[in-house]
Motif scaffolding. Structure first.
Motif, PDB file in Angstrom:
ATOM      1  N   PRO A   1      -2.152   5.276 -12.476  1.00 50.81           N
ATOM      2  CA  PRO A   1      -2.810   3.999 -12.751  1.00 50.81           C
ATOM      3  C   PRO A   1      -4.271   4.210 -13.168  1.00 50.81           C
ATOM      4  O   PRO A   1      -4.882   5.229 -12.827  1.00 50.81           O
ATOM      5  CB  PRO A   1      -2.750   3.268 -11.401  1.00 50.81           C
ATOM      6  CG  PRO A   1      -1.628   3.903 -10.666  1.00 50.81           C
ATOM      7  CD  PRO A   1      -1.615   5.344 -11.103  1.00 50.81           C
TER       8      PRO A   1
ATOM      9  N   LEU B   1      -1.234  -4.883  -3.207  1.00 46.99           N
ATOM     10  CA  LEU B   1      -2.346  -4.519  -4.072  1.00 46.99           C
ATOM     11  C   LEU B   1      -1.901  -4.658  -5.522  1.00 46.99           C
ATOM     12  O   LEU B   1      -0.792  -4.235  -5.870  1.00 46.99           O
ATOM     13  CB  LEU B   1      -2.740  -3.056  -3.841  1.00 46.99           C
ATOM     14  CG  LEU B   1      -3.339  -2.711  -2.482  1.00 46.99           C
ATOM     15  CD1 LEU B   1      -3.173  -1.222  -2.201  1.00 46.99           C
ATOM     16  CD2 LEU B   1      -4.822  -3.086  -2.480  1.00 46.99           C
TER      17      LEU B   1
ATOM     18  N   LEU C   1      -3.703   2.575   2.275  1.00 47.87           N
ATOM     19  CA  LEU C   1      -5.007   2.226   1.703  1.00 47.87           C
ATOM     20  C   LEU C   1      -5.114   0.717   1.585  1.00 47.87           C
ATOM     21  O   LEU C   1      -4.113   0.028   1.413  1.00 47.87           O
ATOM     22  CB  LEU C   1      -5.250   2.909   0.348  1.00 47.87           C
ATOM     23  CG  LEU C   1      -4.284   2.732  -0.812  1.00 47.87           C
ATOM     24  CD1 LEU C   1      -4.492   1.388  -1.496  1.00 47.87           C
ATOM     25  CD2 LEU C   1      -4.530   3.824  -1.852  1.00 47.87           C
TER      26      LEU C   1
ATOM     27  N   ILE D   1      -7.332   6.695  -6.709  1.00 54.18           N
ATOM     28  CA  ILE D   1      -6.170   7.087  -7.525  1.00 54.18           C
ATOM     29  C   ILE D   1      -6.148   8.614  -7.695  1.00 54.18           C
ATOM     30  O   ILE D   1      -5.116   9.258  -7.511  1.00 54.18           O
ATOM     31  CB  ILE D   1      -6.205   6.361  -8.883  1.00 54.18           C
ATOM     32  CG1 ILE D   1      -5.900   4.873  -8.675  1.00 54.18           C
ATOM     33  CG2 ILE D   1      -5.239   6.992  -9.876  1.00 54.18           C
ATOM     34  CD1 ILE D   1      -6.270   3.978  -9.846  1.00 54.18           C
TER      35      ILE D   1
ATOM     36  N   PRO E   1       0.814  -1.229   0.000  1.00 54.27           N
ATOM     37  CA  PRO E   1       0.000   0.000   0.000  1.00 54.27           C
ATOM     38  C   PRO E   1       0.847   1.278   0.000  1.00 54.27           C
ATOM     39  O   PRO E   1       0.557   2.210  -0.753  1.00 54.27           O
ATOM     40  CB  PRO E   1      -0.823  -0.128   1.283  1.00 54.27           C
ATOM     41  CG  PRO E   1      -0.996  -1.615   1.443  1.00 54.27           C
ATOM     42  CD  PRO E   1       0.334  -2.191   1.011  1.00 54.27           C
TER      43      PRO E   1
ATOM     44  N   VAL F   1       1.342   6.131  -7.342  1.00 54.23           N
ATOM     45  CA  VAL F   1       0.297   6.997  -7.907  1.00 54.23           C
ATOM     46  C   VAL F   1       0.772   8.444  -7.917  1.00 54.23           C
ATOM     47  O   VAL F   1       0.631   9.162  -8.914  1.00 54.23           O
ATOM     48  CB  VAL F   1      -1.020   6.884  -7.125  1.00 54.23           C
ATOM     49  CG1 VAL F   1      -2.029   7.912  -7.631  1.00 54.23           C
ATOM     50  CG2 VAL F   1      -1.605   5.476  -7.229  1.00 54.23           C
ATOM     51  N   ALA F   2       1.367   8.871  -6.785  1.00 51.44           N
ATOM     52  CA  ALA F   2       1.824  10.263  -6.701  1.00 51.44           C
ATOM     53  C   ALA F   2       2.851  10.559  -7.798  1.00 51.44           C
ATOM     54  O   ALA F   2       2.797  11.603  -8.455  1.00 51.44           O
ATOM     55  CB  ALA F   2       2.426  10.536  -5.320  1.00 51.44           C
TER      56      ALA F   2
ATOM     57  N   LEU G   1      -6.736   0.058  -9.222  1.00 60.74           N
ATOM     58  CA  LEU G   1      -5.986  -0.742  -8.251  1.00 60.74           C
ATOM     59  C   LEU G   1      -6.969  -1.481  -7.364  1.00 60.74           C
ATOM     60  O   LEU G   1      -8.073  -1.014  -7.107  1.00 60.74           O
ATOM     61  CB  LEU G   1      -5.004   0.103  -7.418  1.00 60.74           C
ATOM     62  CG  LEU G   1      -5.485   1.295  -6.611  1.00 60.74           C
ATOM     63  CD1 LEU G   1      -6.133   0.851  -5.300  1.00 60.74           C
ATOM     64  CD2 LEU G   1      -4.282   2.176  -6.268  1.00 60.74           C
TER      65      LEU G   1
ATOM     66  N   SER H   1      -1.252  14.325  -2.900  1.00 58.36           N
ATOM     67  CA  SER H   1       0.216  14.278  -2.888  1.00 58.36           C
ATOM     68  C   SER H   1       0.790  15.644  -3.252  1.00 58.36           C
ATOM     69  O   SER H   1       1.945  15.925  -2.964  1.00 58.36           O
ATOM     70  CB  SER H   1       0.740  13.198  -3.838  1.00 58.36           C
ATOM     71  OG  SER H   1       0.525  13.557  -5.185  1.00 58.36           O
TER      72      SER H   1
ATOM     73  N   VAL I   1      -5.155  10.299  -4.366  1.00 54.77           N
ATOM     74  CA  VAL I   1      -3.712  10.251  -4.084  1.00 54.77           C
ATOM     75  C   VAL I   1      -2.989  11.291  -4.941  1.00 54.77           C
ATOM     76  O   VAL I   1      -2.137  12.043  -4.451  1.00 54.77           O
ATOM     77  CB  VAL I   1      -3.130   8.849  -4.344  1.00 54.77           C
ATOM     78  CG1 VAL I   1      -1.603   8.877  -4.200  1.00 54.77           C
ATOM     79  CG2 VAL I   1      -3.726   7.822  -3.397  1.00 54.77           C
TER      80      VAL I   1
ATOM     81  N   ILE J   1       0.783   4.055  -3.035  1.00 52.27           N
ATOM     82  CA  ILE J   1       0.513   5.488  -2.854  1.00 52.27           C
ATOM     83  C   ILE J   1       1.624   6.318  -3.500  1.00 52.27           C
ATOM     84  O   ILE J   1       1.360   7.271  -4.238  1.00 52.27           O
ATOM     85  CB  ILE J   1       0.353   5.806  -1.352  1.00 52.27           C
ATOM     86  CG1 ILE J   1      -0.967   5.210  -0.839  1.00 52.27           C
ATOM     87  CG2 ILE J   1       0.417   7.311  -1.096  1.00 52.27           C
ATOM     88  CD1 ILE J   1      -1.070   5.121   0.673  1.00 52.27           C
TER      89      ILE J   1
END
Lengths: 269, 269
Positions: free
Chosen positions: A197, A226, B200, B181, A177, A184-185, A200, B188, B184, A181
């Motif tokens: 993405p 994940l 998450l 998504i 996880p 994604v950032a 997820l 961020s 985040v 995160i």
């Protein structure tokens, strides 16, 4: 598949121009993944000019799957924006020819097949964001194993444009996880190489069975991880199959167009 | 809890300075969540100056939970960086006093309690990112229900500094994968208001039982949604309990410091 020659002695594997010269001279490698670190690599699609505009619109309508980095003028195989000497008809390790929507030959260059009406597109590729993720300390299992990530056909249809249509193809990376995160950032700031993405957590929600990757790869999802899915550069192949063009060409899977652009310059601040 | 007066007639609920004047004049509201849209609201912590530096270091070591937006000079209740007339001893709807680490009185202002050695900190708050998420079309169930999100004590310890220590407190928002998504990607870019989620997907991995929120809120996780956890501004309360200071003050939960800063200015490009 015909044997790969590998890189000849004396070629600096960090230098994109030197690599292109080697490929132009006949060298071939199975994968460009570890080559020219820091530099952008891309998916190649070559089409007759009479469908190029339609394909450009398909890419614009499906930017996460088909982010266009550069497009050549019809008949001209050069793409100086990607490297002063870049010639898309010779500078990739290997090519795949598509006839009537089916994969046909796999030549080492397009010299004999080049025509005055061909136009090329180079599309962003996950190698760029994988490098950014690894640099940030995100653990990428497929990279540690020197494999490609598993990819899947989804139940999500791309936005059709003219002859181009078909399912969104995604690649999957199993992540903790905390890494998901961070991933994604980071990738949300790299829209020119697939961006954030598309999903997820629940593969079945996008029509994916994890154990049935289209490339046969093992998903290797560990407990507490994940599955994180990105739009994949294999999507245009699927659109080429649907379009059933008499002639098209792409890069050979994994052996990408190596450019002088820098991955760092793809990060939107 | 003593009755809340609500806002008097004629106060523009969009104007942060007008709201502060109303609170200074005795008006009180249970929550500032829907007030002064577009403007930053913050958590307040007031401490004796002899521990202020220690608390500042605690915040610096735990930035996701305690992002400092502004800090006042000892003895001076003004914070002109948050609003020219901003007075942290009078301009919040209600306060909570902490004595020896326990919640004690809940006055409407700090006038009678103010001392020459008190210093204030205003810390970023999730109201700012909730607004950014809603603006991007992310569905926030707690906001639709005009409630606070559930929050939880985790098994993650904050980095201790001097007397300040304790568990990380997190708030939880149930989100679809696509919204998770986007959330985040958006948060961020807002590190001054808690930043990206800390977790998450697997509540038990951070010691959280979803049905046992510290504020009694219902997690309302629907099938196909992921629980997404952000560091929460309740964390410093937990550190105040641990520090057992003879005197400290905070905002009353949900009734925040309303500032002239704009949420849009907190987004890092």
């Amino acid at each position: 598949v015909r044997p790969f020659t590998g890189l000849p002695d004396g070629i600096d594997p960090r230098d994109p121009a030197a690599l292109r010269r080697a490929f132009r001279a006949g060298a071939s490698v199975r994968s460009t993944a570890a080559l020219a670190p820091g530099h952008v690599q891309g998916n190649l699609v070559v089409l007759p000019a009479d469908v190029a505009e339609e394909f450009a619109e398909y890419c614009a309508a499906n930017r996460q799957a088909c982010p266009v980095l550069a497009r050549s003028a019809p008949g001209d195989p050069r793409l100086p924006g990607l490297g002063l000497d870049f010639d898309l008809s010779t500078d990739l390790p290997r090519y795949r020819i598509w006839r009537d929507g089916e994969a046909a030959e796999e030549p080492d260059d397009l010299r004999e097949l080049w025509r005055d009406d061909l136009a090329g597109f180079v599309l962003g590729c996950s190698y760029s964001f994988d490098e950014a993720l690894a640099a940030a300390g995100v653990t990428l299992r497929h990279a540690a194993l020197r494999e490609n990530p598993p990819y899947y056909r989804t139940s999500i249809e791309t936005v059709p444009v003219g002859r181009f249509r078909g399912p969104l193809i995604v690649s999957m990376r199993p992540l903790s996880p905390a890494d998901a995160i961070r991933a994604v950032a980071i990738t949300s700031r790299m829209p020119r190489v697939h961006g954030a993405p598309v999903h997820l957590g629940f593969p079945e929600h996008i029509g994916v069975t994890l154990d049935a990757a289209a490339n046969g790869a093992d998903p290797r999802l560990e407990p507490g991880e994940l599955p994180v899915f990105w739009a994949c550069g294999v999507t245009p192949e699927s659109a080429l199959r649907a379009a059933r063009l008499p002639f098209a060409a792409t890069h050979w899977p994994g052996a990408m167009a190596v450019t002088d652009l820098r991955n760092a310059d793809l990060i939107e601040r």
